[in-house]
Design a protein around this motif. Sequence first.
Motif, PDB file in Angstrom:
ATOM      1  N   UNK A 237       0.885  -1.239  -0.088  1.00 31.72           N
ATOM      2  CA  UNK A 237      -0.163   0.032  -0.004  1.00 31.72           C
ATOM      3  C   UNK A 237       0.768   1.192  -0.182  1.00 31.72           C
ATOM      4  N   UNK A 238       1.846   1.340   0.930  1.00 33.84           N
ATOM      5  CA  UNK A 238       2.754   2.460   0.924  1.00 33.84           C
ATOM      6  C   UNK A 238       3.496   2.711  -0.353  1.00 33.84           C
ATOM      7  N   UNK A 239       3.806   1.621  -0.825  1.00 32.95           N
ATOM      8  CA  UNK A 239       4.558   1.510  -2.350  1.00 32.95           C
ATOM      9  C   UNK A 239       3.732   2.234  -3.307  1.00 32.95           C
ATOM     10  N   UNK A 240       2.384   1.791  -3.495  1.00 27.69           N
ATOM     11  CA  UNK A 240       1.445   2.247  -4.333  1.00 27.69           C
ATOM     12  C   UNK A 240       1.257   3.941  -3.940  1.00 27.69           C
ATOM     13  N   UNK A 247      -1.690   9.799  -5.452  1.00 29.97           N
ATOM     14  CA  UNK A 247      -3.233   9.979  -5.956  1.00 29.97           C
ATOM     15  C   UNK A 247      -3.915   9.099  -5.871  1.00 29.97           C
ATOM     16  N   UNK A 248      -3.663   7.609  -5.284  1.00 26.77           N
ATOM     17  CA  UNK A 248      -4.300   6.727  -4.762  1.00 26.77           C
ATOM     18  C   UNK A 248      -4.282   6.824  -3.097  1.00 26.77           C
ATOM     19  N   UNK A 249      -5.504   7.118  -2.806  1.00 23.65           N
ATOM     20  CA  UNK A 249      -5.584   7.369  -1.185  1.00 23.65           C
ATOM     21  C   UNK A 249      -4.888   6.399  -0.368  1.00 23.65           C
ATOM     22  N   UNK A 250      -4.676   6.469   1.129  1.00 23.76           N
ATOM     23  CA  UNK A 250      -3.981   5.538   1.875  1.00 23.76           C
ATOM     24  C   UNK A 250      -5.181   4.095   2.157  1.00 23.76           C
ATOM     25  N   UNK A 251      -6.460   4.531   2.091  1.00 22.97           N
ATOM     26  CA  UNK A 251      -7.482   3.637   2.474  1.00 22.97           C
ATOM     27  C   UNK A 251      -7.591   2.421   1.147  1.00 22.97           C
ATOM     28  N   UNK A 286     -12.396   0.658  -4.887  1.00 24.32           N
ATOM     29  CA  UNK A 286     -11.508   1.700  -4.715  1.00 24.32           C
ATOM     30  C   UNK A 286     -11.040   2.188  -6.014  1.00 24.32           C
ATOM     31  N   UNK A 287     -10.431   3.574  -6.105  1.00 24.07           N
ATOM     32  CA  UNK A 287      -9.966   4.323  -7.369  1.00 24.07           C
ATOM     33  C   UNK A 287      -9.248   3.275  -8.196  1.00 24.07           C
ATOM     34  N   UNK A 288      -9.507   3.228  -9.520  1.00 26.22           N
ATOM     35  CA  UNK A 288      -8.778   2.522 -10.497  1.00 26.22           C
ATOM     36  C   UNK A 288      -7.062   2.692 -10.404  1.00 26.22           C
ATOM     37  N   UNK A 343      -5.699  -9.665 -11.000  1.00 35.18           N
ATOM     38  CA  UNK A 343      -7.209  -9.593 -10.082  1.00 35.18           C
ATOM     39  C   UNK A 343      -7.620  -8.228  -9.987  1.00 35.18           C
ATOM     40  N   UNK A 344      -6.847  -7.430  -9.783  1.00 35.12           N
ATOM     41  CA  UNK A 344      -7.291  -5.977  -9.168  1.00 35.12           C
ATOM     42  C   UNK A 344      -7.605  -5.106 -10.637  1.00 35.12           C
ATOM     43  N   UNK A 345      -6.962  -5.649 -11.562  1.00 35.08           N
ATOM     44  CA  UNK A 345      -7.570  -4.985 -13.053  1.00 35.08           C
ATOM     45  C   UNK A 345      -8.920  -5.502 -13.777  1.00 35.08           C
ATOM     46  N   UNK A 346      -9.398  -6.405 -12.961  1.00 38.48           N
ATOM     47  CA  UNK A 346     -10.732  -7.008 -13.531  1.00 38.48           C
ATOM     48  C   UNK A 346     -11.784  -6.065 -13.005  1.00 38.48           C
TER      49      UNK A 346
END
Length: 350
Positions: A237-240, A247-251, A286-288, A343-346
Amino acid sequence: MPQIEVGGAQPYTVTVAAGALARASVPESRVALIVDAGLPAGWVERAQTVFRPELTVQVPSGDACKTFEVLGGVLSRLAQANLPRDGAVIGLGGGATTDLAGFAAASYLRGVAYYSVPTTLLGMVDAAVGGKTGINLPEGKNLVGAFWPPRAVWCDPELLASLPPAVFREGAAEAYKHGLISDPSLLDRVLSPEFRPGQPDFAETLTDAIAVKAGVVSRDLTETGERAFLNFGHTLAHAIEAATQHSISHGDAVGYGMHYAALLSRELGGNDLTPYTRRFLNWQRPKALPPLKFSELNGYMARDKKADSQGVRFVLLHDLARPYLARVPEDLLGTTFDVWQSDVSSPILS
């Protein structure tokens, strides 16, 4: 009012109740209020009425406030106001604001009293409790900071009523994480329609989620042991967050990161908990993500706070409420990243 006692060398109380802000008080006669510039004016005015600060400092919303520049500006304002050693700093805002305000309190005059009034779900469940304060560097999130426990925390669910739905959902990631690592009863409760400000059981579930973190930090303030388990999902998460310039929130990043950690846990022999993390991502929406490369994220993960001289350690799960720390071979990190990314791109995660 419901209260959670946080123990350790510097114990304090977390109050969770509607109207908690209106009934808050501090013994210090001279205080500075650090506020998120994006807060409704009415919330700031309420806090000013309660605490009667001689100085109110606005800081940028979100992680934009967690910089040396903003920290330096806050410290200069405290000095210009001649805030004394027996004064206090009060943070009013989301998790980033309370992180910054706490670090300013820890740094000014080598430490003055600090109080926290979180205004987001994420801030209440996670950032405001536990005494971790700090700012970010371009090289990574929360790499500069101090352990500086607050003297008290007031979590007023009334402050959450006007949060945009997306902000509320992203904040739920930390509450859901507490269910995965410690209290599985939270898993269904967090995703229930009843988990909304104003619902009868909301304050109870919020209190139970906060209590998980309060119990851990009471036993391990400085993360020499079990406190590391609170970072489930946070390494990626922190790396993202860093790779996307926040631009991607912590949550949202934690939601993505928990699924990666669940995949790694399964690969290393743990029970398959990915249905839980998929379910949460479907609920959170979550945001894409933008295009991300493992090589870039791996560089940020190498600077994670759980890393030591032998490399990066991940918080993984043998099963629900059975966390552990492990070193994961880099080739497994890479192959699992490919599975995670697919997975998360689906369009539909489940």
